[in-house]
Motif scaffolding. Structure first.
Motif, PDB file in Angstrom:
ATOM      1  N   LYS A   6       0.860  -0.989  -0.031  1.00  0.00           N
ATOM      2  CA  LYS A   6       0.316   0.342   0.040  1.00  0.00           C
ATOM      3  C   LYS A   6       0.711   1.393   0.206  1.00  0.00           C
ATOM      4  O   LYS A   6       2.258   1.363   0.149  1.00  0.00           O
ATOM      5  CB  LYS A   6      -1.065  -0.637   1.418  1.00  0.00           C
ATOM      6  N   ASP A   7       0.206   2.326  -0.372  1.00  0.00           N
ATOM      7  CA  ASP A   7       0.691   3.952  -0.720  1.00  0.00           C
ATOM      8  C   ASP A   7       1.676   3.971   0.827  1.00  0.00           C
ATOM      9  O   ASP A   7       3.106   4.667   0.825  1.00  0.00           O
ATOM     10  CB  ASP A   7       0.240   4.877  -0.696  1.00  0.00           C
ATOM     11  N   ASP A   8       0.791   4.193   1.945  1.00  0.00           N
ATOM     12  CA  ASP A   8       2.334   4.415   3.273  1.00  0.00           C
ATOM     13  C   ASP A   8       2.335   3.028   4.187  1.00  0.00           C
ATOM     14  O   ASP A   8       3.452   2.887   4.829  1.00  0.00           O
ATOM     15  CB  ASP A   8       0.289   4.623   4.294  1.00  0.00           C
ATOM     16  N   ASP A   9       3.173   2.190   3.042  1.00  0.00           N
ATOM     17  CA  ASP A   9       3.594   0.304   3.481  1.00  0.00           C
ATOM     18  C   ASP A   9       5.256   1.378   3.525  1.00  0.00           C
ATOM     19  O   ASP A   9       5.493   1.769   2.893  1.00  0.00           O
ATOM     20  CB  ASP A   9       3.325  -0.609   2.744  1.00  0.00           C
ATOM     21  N   GLU A  10       5.722   0.439   4.469  1.00  0.00           N
ATOM     22  CA  GLU A  10       7.481   0.620   4.992  1.00  0.00           C
ATOM     23  C   GLU A  10       7.856  -0.725   3.609  1.00  0.00           C
ATOM     24  O   GLU A  10       7.969  -1.802   3.762  1.00  0.00           O
ATOM     25  CB  GLU A  10       8.482   0.493   5.911  1.00  0.00           C
ATOM     26  N   ILE A  11       8.824  -0.186   2.800  1.00  0.00           N
ATOM     27  CA  ILE A  11      10.078  -1.609   2.184  1.00  0.00           C
ATOM     28  C   ILE A  11      10.863  -1.655   2.303  1.00  0.00           C
ATOM     29  O   ILE A  11      11.739   0.129   1.887  1.00  0.00           O
ATOM     30  CB  ILE A  11       8.973  -1.234  -0.016  1.00  0.00           C
ATOM     31  N   PHE A  12      11.671  -2.380   2.461  1.00  0.00           N
ATOM     32  CA  PHE A  12      12.500  -2.232   2.395  1.00  0.00           C
ATOM     33  C   PHE A  12      13.300  -3.038   1.370  1.00  0.00           C
ATOM     34  O   PHE A  12      12.216  -4.646   1.980  1.00  0.00           O
ATOM     35  CB  PHE A  12      13.494  -2.845   3.766  1.00  0.00           C
ATOM     36  N   GLU A  13      14.510  -3.285   0.689  1.00  0.00           N
ATOM     37  CA  GLU A  13      15.113  -4.253   0.183  1.00  0.00           C
ATOM     38  C   GLU A  13      15.902  -4.272  -0.192  1.00  0.00           C
ATOM     39  O   GLU A  13      17.124  -3.211   0.126  1.00  0.00           O
ATOM     40  CB  GLU A  13      15.134  -3.331  -1.165  1.00  0.00           C
ATOM     41  N   TYR A  14      17.321  -5.610   0.350  1.00  0.00           N
ATOM     42  CA  TYR A  14      18.597  -5.872   0.927  1.00  0.00           C
ATOM     43  C   TYR A  14      18.882  -7.047  -0.455  1.00  0.00           C
ATOM     44  O   TYR A  14      17.780  -8.465  -0.190  1.00  0.00           O
ATOM     45  CB  TYR A  14      18.308  -6.049   1.796  1.00  0.00           C
ATOM     46  N   ASP A  15      19.637  -7.256  -1.147  1.00  0.00           N
ATOM     47  CA  ASP A  15      19.684  -7.984  -1.932  1.00  0.00           C
ATOM     48  C   ASP A  15      19.115  -8.562  -3.079  1.00  0.00           C
ATOM     49  O   ASP A  15      19.240 -10.076  -3.140  1.00  0.00           O
ATOM     50  CB  ASP A  15      21.163  -8.850  -1.400  1.00  0.00           C
ATOM     51  N   GLY A  16      18.095  -7.494  -3.554  1.00  0.00           N
ATOM     52  CA  GLY A  16      16.887  -8.126  -4.318  1.00  0.00           C
ATOM     53  C   GLY A  16      15.636  -8.491  -3.624  1.00  0.00           C
ATOM     54  O   GLY A  16      14.581  -9.286  -4.111  1.00  0.00           O
ATOM     55  N   PHE A  17      15.887  -9.269  -2.198  1.00  0.00           N
ATOM     56  CA  PHE A  17      15.041  -9.217  -1.861  1.00  0.00           C
ATOM     57  C   PHE A  17      13.912  -8.236  -0.774  1.00  0.00           C
ATOM     58  O   PHE A  17      14.260  -7.361  -0.175  1.00  0.00           O
ATOM     59  CB  PHE A  17      15.515 -10.735  -0.692  1.00  0.00           C
ATOM     60  N   LYS A  18      12.749  -7.838  -0.604  1.00  0.00           N
ATOM     61  CA  LYS A  18      11.187  -6.850  -0.626  1.00  0.00           C
ATOM     62  C   LYS A  18      11.377  -7.249   0.905  1.00  0.00           C
ATOM     63  O   LYS A  18      10.117  -8.842   0.649  1.00  0.00           O
ATOM     64  CB  LYS A  18      11.359  -6.542  -1.838  1.00  0.00           C
ATOM     65  N   VAL A  19      10.917  -6.457   2.163  1.00  0.00           N
ATOM     66  CA  VAL A  19      10.285  -7.346   2.745  1.00  0.00           C
ATOM     67  C   VAL A  19       9.413  -5.912   3.095  1.00  0.00           C
ATOM     68  O   VAL A  19      10.003  -5.000   2.748  1.00  0.00           O
ATOM     69  CB  VAL A  19      10.998  -7.098   4.719  1.00  0.00           C
ATOM     70  N   VAL A  20       7.601  -6.232   3.051  1.00  0.00           N
ATOM     71  CA  VAL A  20       7.026  -5.210   3.370  1.00  0.00           C
ATOM     72  C   VAL A  20       6.673  -4.551   4.421  1.00  0.00           C
ATOM     73  O   VAL A  20       6.051  -6.290   4.743  1.00  0.00           O
ATOM     74  CB  VAL A  20       6.000  -5.120   2.077  1.00  0.00           C
TER      75      VAL A  20
END
Length: 62
Positions: A6-20
């Protein structure tokens, strides 16, 4: 579980792996560490609280 962020979610990406993480819960997960293991016991993701010690941490088991 949502299929997309969603627009207000936080997205972290490490070495091509996304955590939402939903913004409303992001402060609860600030100390979690996600790792990949591949050893004689199997392979997969592990999740643990880097500030927790002993039993009861997110990694489970003692």
């Amino acid at each position: 579980m949502e299929k997309s962020a969603k627009d207000d979610d936080e997205i972290f990406e490490y070495d091509g792996f996304k955590v939402v993480i939903s913004k409303e819960y992001s402060n609860m997960y600030s100390n979690l560490v996600i790792d990949w293991i591949d050893n004689s016991r199997g392979k997969g993701f592990t999740v643990f609280d880097k500030d927790a010690s002993g039993c009861g941490s997110c990694s489970g088991g003692c």
